[in-house]
Design an enzyme around this catalytic site. Structure first.
Site, PDB file in Angstrom:
ATOM      1  N   GLU A 179       2.546  -2.038   4.912  1.00  0.00           N
ATOM      2  CA  GLU A 179       2.045  -3.339   5.366  1.00  0.00           C
ATOM      3  C   GLU A 179       2.431  -4.462   4.399  1.00  0.00           C
ATOM      4  O   GLU A 179       1.606  -5.299   4.036  1.00  0.00           O
ATOM      5  CB  GLU A 179       0.528  -3.294   5.565  1.00  0.00           C
ATOM      6  CG  GLU A 179       0.123  -2.309   6.659  1.00  0.00           C
ATOM      7  CD  GLU A 179      -1.365  -2.333   7.007  1.00  0.00           C
ATOM      8  OE1 GLU A 179      -2.173  -2.678   6.128  1.00  0.00           O
ATOM      9  OE2 GLU A 179      -1.701  -1.993   8.154  1.00  0.00           O
ATOM     10  N   ASP A 199      -5.065   4.458  12.521  1.00  0.00           N
ATOM     11  CA  ASP A 199      -5.766   3.511  11.658  1.00  0.00           C
ATOM     12  C   ASP A 199      -7.194   3.287  12.133  1.00  0.00           C
ATOM     13  O   ASP A 199      -7.482   2.264  12.748  1.00  0.00           O
ATOM     14  CB  ASP A 199      -4.987   2.180  11.676  1.00  0.00           C
ATOM     15  CG  ASP A 199      -5.481   1.209  10.628  1.00  0.00           C
ATOM     16  OD1 ASP A 199      -6.402   1.569   9.880  1.00  0.00           O
ATOM     17  OD2 ASP A 199      -4.938   0.092  10.573  1.00  0.00           O
ATOM     18  N   GLU A 223     -14.461  -2.034  11.061  1.00  0.00           N
ATOM     19  CA  GLU A 223     -13.344  -2.895  11.445  1.00  0.00           C
ATOM     20  C   GLU A 223     -13.028  -2.817  12.934  1.00  0.00           C
ATOM     21  O   GLU A 223     -13.023  -3.822  13.637  1.00  0.00           O
ATOM     22  CB  GLU A 223     -12.101  -2.509  10.630  1.00  0.00           C
ATOM     23  CG  GLU A 223     -10.865  -3.287  11.025  1.00  0.00           C
ATOM     24  CD  GLU A 223      -9.643  -2.917  10.207  1.00  0.00           C
ATOM     25  OE1 GLU A 223      -9.768  -2.091   9.284  1.00  0.00           O
ATOM     26  OE2 GLU A 223      -8.570  -3.461  10.483  1.00  0.00           O
TER      27      GLU A 223
HETATM   28  O1  GCW Z   1      -6.873  -0.986   9.005  1.00  0.00           O
HETATM   29  C1  GCW Z   1      -5.956  -1.699   8.264  1.00  0.00           C
HETATM   30  C2  GCW Z   1      -6.597  -3.017   8.012  1.00  0.00           C
HETATM   31  C3  GCW Z   1      -6.046  -3.731   6.832  1.00  0.00           C
HETATM   32  C4  GCW Z   1      -6.100  -2.790   5.654  1.00  0.00           C
HETATM   33  C5  GCW Z   1      -5.261  -1.559   5.969  1.00  0.00           C
HETATM   34  C6  GCW Z   1      -5.323  -0.519   4.874  1.00  0.00           C
HETATM   35  C7  GCW Z   1      -6.523  -3.341   3.375  1.00  0.00           C
HETATM   36  O2  GCW Z   1      -6.476  -3.805   9.162  1.00  0.00           O
HETATM   37  O3  GCW Z   1      -6.829  -4.871   6.611  1.00  0.00           O
HETATM   38  O4  GCW Z   1      -5.664  -3.404   4.472  1.00  0.00           O
HETATM   39  O5  GCW Z   1      -5.760  -0.955   7.119  1.00  0.00           O
HETATM   40  O6  GCW Z   1      -6.104   0.410   5.021  1.00  0.00           O
HETATM   41  O7  GCW Z   1      -4.614  -0.635   3.902  1.00  0.00           O
END
Ligand code: GCW
Length: 829
Positions: free
Chosen positions: A309, A388, A416
């Site tokens: 990311e 995720d 989240e």
């Molecule tokens: O789920 C995603 C989130 C990001 C997060 C990433 C991760 C901290 O949307 O905000 O970043 O995972 O776990 O690294």
């Protein structure tokens, strides 16, 4: 021989906070007199602690505090002889097993108490009764004290104690995605308790209280900054700040760790490289780690998110994840530190047109070849599922692919993708499914909980009085800790404990809350993304409201591949992406064919026509429709059931949860309609029971007599009923219509939009009489008019006659346009 340490009896100030949720499950409220009397008879009123360690002192203070709160008794220091040996007087005695052997050999202590383990034991010596709290180490003593207090608070007997508790895994940590400026990535309970304006907070009281919460559930480490790490954390200015936080948490047995940025040798250290094989880089990591340990001798270690990311990583220099993890690990090793290297590595610029591309494959593809190449203080931290934190995923296949490497499971406590603490979702049942997921390695039963040696939870508490922004969300932290300690505890047991500790012993309250919490994951799944579709939310935005197509046709890879003919992602080994081939043959077989694959994950594993019949006998499309109606109805039922607790729960928490559930009930309808309308439009297949697209009693705002208001299309279209809303660009606007139903009492729902960049006002008149007014001042994660800002106001029991004019007035404010979606009129409930 060390003397028994006498500690002044410290009575902590009774909570000033009342019932705000601040005291969580550690309220220690007074028991009824009959029970208190029984416990007073069973528990000696003197206390002695054998060791001088600060964690043992904390244990003693906590016991004194808890006993005082629950039993109204002030414990005193146990009397000792001139040589400071315990006199034969009834006492609660705390110490490590080693201290017991050396300082109080009259007691026989259970063998084999390992680190963090404890043993609660009632015993008598020459007729004198004692309660022993023995720990494998000081932390075990503290956990034992909390264990005894929990028993008292839950009404368990303490007259014949012989309870040895050993944690399932030695490392039980939380991660806090906190930024130095005080914001929290994916945090929903207010600003950071750790950081403010680039520095550690002056006032550490919330950190101290959080340490207590963590200790009470056996958490022994806390990483205090975002994994999207700011390199400044390692600067000489910040290290003393980290030390302050560590000093605060130390007495609770919680080690501090930090997340680091892999580019730091360059961005912070001034080198021209961060190549993990470069000797200058190796030296830089070593010296920075030495600096940290000078300030924090018991520092826990690092968390590292690399090559994911947008974070830099070893790929810049064509090095492996093992190279990256090891350079840091070797610096930590002499100090006993560990590095959690995140398995959450994937390409977010994937070509969505290539049917073989699959983000679910990424963790395994990136790591399994590196098995055995990591230093022994590297732990690969693997998210529960391969994508995720979605509403339902299988266990990540990476759990089964690393024979010679230490593994941690990463669970997300902060909600989240689960309604961001605005929706009630108890996550323990879901976590248990992953922990119990049998990887069947070499055809032997191998549940994930037996593979991992560490459990990590992304917690993200904040400064809100109740820590998470939702009273009920605390159950997830409590449950996380309890499960990390013992993965065999049932969800029911965990949530019963939490409910009784948090809300008291009323069996009606307990039953109502326990039923709600236990069914809440399925309920949320039902109105968001069932059958393995994943959370159908705004993947590229706030991850909150519904946006069915947001996940498609972009590189992020959270695809569900719905089109006019079918839905689901073919991940089979035979015809799909081959993801299923990453599991052992036995697991693969379970999912590879439609005949075997359980309905709950069918669309995660297969692409099928909408008319495909599930094992339940329903077609996929009908299941989607039905589950969304069922989910929304269940939340409405929760709200009703909660009403039944009025007067049984303290007023403030009652009102807060009531408001939250009513909001959630409205939001579940937004989800229901959006998802169902979208799939109806796409598939062209009608709901067999005729609900989808038909909303008796609903009047679209765009069809009303508008003055000032203008109809505007909403994006994505499914976020608003009729794909449009009316917005007000003047000082004041109205929307009106004449009621043409039967006379009688009715409930009137106003579906409006509460954007985050203004506080609009609304007023409703019936037949010229003002019947309700409110402001749109909620903290919703949306500036736009869309499903995230969509909100509902219900005006109950209105007397309506045919022909009455119903008029809504909106007064916009700031960027907010007092937008309206529709009005719905139903018979009064
Ligand atoms: O789920 C995603 C989130 C990001 C997060 C990433 C991760 C901290 O949307 O905000 O970043 O995972 O776990 O690294």
């Amino acid at each position: 021989m060390r003397p028994v340490v006498l500690v002044a009896v410290l009575l902590s100030a009774t909570s000033l906070h009342g019932e705000t949720g601040h005291d969580t499950w550690l309220r220690y409220t007074a028991l009824d007199e009959a029970s208190a009397r029984q416990y007073r008879a069973a528990i000696p009123s003197s206390i002695a602690v054998l060791g001088g360690d600060v964690v043992e002192q904390t244990a003693q203070q906590e016991l004194i505090r808890g006993i005082h709160g629950m039993l109204g008794r002030t414990m005193g220091a146990a009397p000792t002889s001139p040589g400071l040996r315990l006199l034969p007087v009834p006492a609660v005695v705390l110490g490590t097993s080693d201290e017991f052997r050396r300082l109080a050999p009259q007691f026989t202590i259970a063998a084999g108490l390992t680190a963090d383990a404890y043993w609660l034991k009632t015993t008598r010596i020459n007729g004198t009764p004692y309660i022993l709290i023995a720990g494998g180490d000081p932390r075990g003593v503290l956990y034992g004290a909390f264990g005894l207090l929990r028993k008292i608070a839950l009404g368990d007997s303490v007259t014949e104690l012989d309870d040895k508790q050993t944690p399932a895994v030695p490392i039980r940590w939380v991660n806090e995605w906190n930024n130095l400026n005080g914001t929290i990535e994916r945090g929903y309970g207010g600003p950071s308790i750790f950081w403010e304006n680039g520095r550690a907070r002056e006032d550490m009281s919330r950190v101290r209280e959080y340490g207590r919460m963590l200790a009470s559930i056996g958490i022994n480490g806390c990483s205090i900054n975002n994994v999207n790490a700011d390199p400044r954390l390692l600067s000489s200015d910040l290290i003393p700040q980290i030390a302050r936080i560590a000093d605060t948490l130390r007495r609770w047995g919680v080690k501090v760790a930090i997340a680091v940025d892999f580019g730091s040798p360059k961005t912070l250290g001034g080198l021209d490289t961060f190549d993990p094989l470069d000797s200058r880089v190796i030296g830089w990591w070593k010296s920075i780690v030495d600096d940290i340990y000078r300030a924090v001798p018991d520092f826990g270690g690092f968390v590292l998110k690399a090559d994911s990311e947008g974070r830099v990583g070893p790929s810049t220099y064509h090095r492996t994840h093992a190279d990256a993890a090891n350079v840091v690990a070797r610096a930590l090793k002499p100090h006993g530190g560990i590095i959690f290297y995140r398995g959450f590595v994937y390409d977010h610029n994937m070509d969505w047109e290539n049917p073989k591309n699959d983000r679910a494959r990424a963790a395994y593809d990136n790591f399994h070849d590196l098995d055995g190449k990591f230093e022994d203080n590297v732990i690969i931290q693997i998210k529960n599922g391969p994508i995720d934190f979605q509403v339902r995923e299988p266990a990540s296949p990476l759990f089964g692919a690393l024979d010679k490497t230490r593994e941690a499971i990463e669970l997300q406590i902060t909600q989240e993708y689960f309604g961001q603490a605005r929706h009630l979702v108890f996550l323990v049942p879901m976590w248990k499914e992953t922990l119990d997921f049998d990887m069947q390695i070499r055809d032997r039963s191998t549940p994930v909980k037996k593979i991992v040696g560490a459990v990590v939870g992304v917690s993200n508490v904040g400064m809100d009085e109740n820590w998470y922004g939702n009273q009920m969300s605390q159950a997830n932290l409590y449950g996380f800790g309890r499960l990390a300690w013992n993965g065999d505890l049932s969800s029911t047991r965990i949530v019963e404990e939490w409910t009784r500790l948090t809300f008291g012993a009323d069996p009606v309250v307990t039953k109502t809350i326990v039923d709600m919490q236990l069914s809440s994951w399925r309920t949320f799944e039902n109105y968001t993304g069932p059958l393995g579709l994943q959370t159908l939310t705004d993947i590229v935005g706030n991850h909150y409201g519904v946006a069915v197509e947001a996940s498609e046709r972009n590189g992020w890879g959270q695809w569900h591949k719905a089109d006019s003919k079918g839905v689901g992602f073919d991940r089979t080994a035979a015809t799909g992406t081959g993801f299923l081939g990453q599991y052992s043959p036995a697991v693969m077989k379970h999912y590879e064919t439609l005949e075997n694959c359980p309905d709950d994950l069918v669309l995660f594993m297969h692409h099928v026509p909408y008319t495909h019949k599930l094992h339940s006998g329903k077609t996929v499309i009908q299941y989607i429709y039905d589950s969304h109606y069922e989910g929304a109805e269940t939340v409405a039922r929760y709200a009703k059931e909660w009403k039944g607790l009025n007067g049984r729960i303290d007023e403030r928490r009652y009102q807060e949860v009531m408001a939250q559930l009513e909001y959630q009930a409205g939001q579940a309808i937004v989800w229901r309609d959006a998802v169902n309308n979208w799939f109806f439009k796409e598939s062209g297949i009608a709901d067999s029971t005729g609900r989808v697209g038909h909303h008796p009693g609903r009047i679209e705002a765009e069809s009303m007599r508008l003055s000032g208001y203008t109809p505007k299309p909403v994006t994505p279209w499914e976020a608003a009923s009729g794909a449009a809303a009316v917005e007000c660009a003047e000082a004041k606007c109205t929307a009106a219509f004449n009621y043409d139903g039967d006379a009688g009492r009715h409930d009137l729902v106003v579906q409006y939009f509460d954007q985050s960049d203004g506080v609009s006002r609304f007023r409703v008149w019936v037949g010229g009489q003002l019947v309700d007014e409110w402001t749109a001042a909620d903290r919703l994660p949306a500036r736009k008019v869309d499903s995230s800002s969509s909100s509902r106001r219900t005006i109950r029991g209105l007397a309506l006659r045919k022909g009455d004019e119903i008029r809504i007035e909106g007064i916009p404010d700031g960027g907010e346009t007092a937008a309206l979606d529709y009005i719905e009129i139903a018979n009064a409930q």
